[in-house]
Design a protein around this motif. Structure first.
Motif: not given
Length: 365
Positions: A270-271, A313-319
């Motif tokens: 999570e963020s 944005p948190f949904d970009t962290w993994r990339t």
């Protein structure tokens, strides 16, 4: 994506390339190139994922044979051996004809066999793939007989100026060089010796006093730093003058912090705020990349990159991936900057963490 998924994606890409030749005239060397690429990827997977740390001298033939003790049947092992033999022909026998149908059928059968290998869950084959930052780099080693250490430098490959830009340096015990060299060679990304350099460039390395060896790294920068960091004789840091320590080398600090930051971001469930991210980044940099948080500028770099990631944005962290080095004026290229950073940390539209022009501060000289 796991490492196994990544391997199967490479197999599927090879099959796709071969399918593209079915309805057209093709040359044997085109098929040979596809087989060589896939064979190299498969061998690297067995040595780095199925059995991590496999010595360079252990052959793919031996590793496939080991699968018997894990219950893999003879027919499945034979499909893998067929791919190995096809790869050997493509790589070593210039007179061998590498036909399209035979290569396609062999790779298709090998794919099913590789799925069976992945189902065994050996090694790190089911581990998540880190965002890889591949780069062609030079790695040189010099002995320091007085201190009993070996200095290992990572440098950008600038023909004619092999010492112009050092990216990182580790100091290892002199007796550790053979073990580290074997681990580097086992990755199949490391190419040791003068045959891999222009003669003048290698001569410049060899002309330096106490020169030991030099090679070319062609692969994931993260993997290279992780290997070198494991061998660093960290207790020797107080024996070195400040300018020779890794944590006094600006680009080494910047790069290690980015490697740690992308690891932390990719693993986050999570963020979280920037201060929490910075603490995790420092812990990861110390544990995985031998970059301690003893110096204030190391902590500052972690805070800067944490702030940059926290704004994304948190949904970009993994990339997120990096570091990428842009050691020249790239005005207009970046979409976001860490304003407090004097060196141009940035996060571009592709999720790449970029390090711009590096300037030493009064604490980092």
């Amino acid at each position: 994506m796991t490492r196994g998924d990544e391997l199967l994606a490479s197999v599927d890409a090879a099959l796709h390339d071969l399918d593209g030749y079915r309805l057209a005239h093709y040359r044997s060397d085109q098929v040979r190139d596809v087989v060589q690429r896939l064979g190299s990827i498969t061998e690297r997977f067995f040595k780095s994922a199925v059995w991590p740390g496999t010595p360079a001298e252990v052959t793919l033939d031996t590793l496939i044979g080991r699968l018997k003790r894990h219950g893999l049947d003879k027919a499945t092992r034979s499909a893998l051996h067929a791919l190995r033999e096809l790869y050997n022909d493509a790589k070593h026998d210039s007179a061998a004809t590498i036909g399209l149908k035979g290569a396609h059928d062999t790779i298709l059968r090998a794919r099913a066999a590789l799925v069976a290998v992945l189902d065994l869950g050996l090694g790190s084959s089911a581990a998540e793939v880190s965002q890889a930052t591949s780069r062609l780099l030079w790695v040189g080693a010099w002995d320091d007989y007085v201190g009993g250490l070996t200095e290992v430098y990572i440098s950008l490959p600038l023909p004619g100026e092999p010492f112009a830009t050092h990216v990182d340096v580790v100091h290892i015990a002199g007796l550790s060089w053979d073990a580290m060299r074997a681990e580097l060679l086992a990755t199949t990304c490391f190419h040791l010796g003068p045959d891999h350099f222009a003669p003048d460039d290698y001569h410049r390395y060899a002309a330096e006093g106490d020169f030991l060896a030099a090679g070319v790294w062609d692969g994931d920068y993260r993997q290279l730093v992780a290997i070198l960091s494991r061998y660093e004789r960290r207790e020797a840091k107080d024996e070195l003058i400040p300018g020779l320590r890794r944590d006094h080398m600006p680009l080494a600090v910047l790069s290690a912090v980015v490697l740690a930051a992308t690891d932390v971001a990719a693993a986050a469930a999570e963020s979280r705020p920037a201060d929490a991210l910075a603490r995790e980044i420092l812990a990861r940099a110390d544990a995985a990349y031998a970059m301690p948080d003893e110096r204030p500028w190391v902590r500052r770099r972690a805070e800067e990159i944490a702030a940059l990631i926290a704004e994304a944005p948190f949904d970009t962290w993994r990339t997120l991936s990096g570091p990428y080095w842009e050691l020249w004026d790239a005005k207009g290229r970046f979409t976001r900057r860490a304003e407090a950073s004097p060196v141009g940390y940035s996060l571009d539209e592709q999720g790449r963490i970029v390090i711009g022009h590096v300037r030493s501060t009064e604490h980092e000289a």
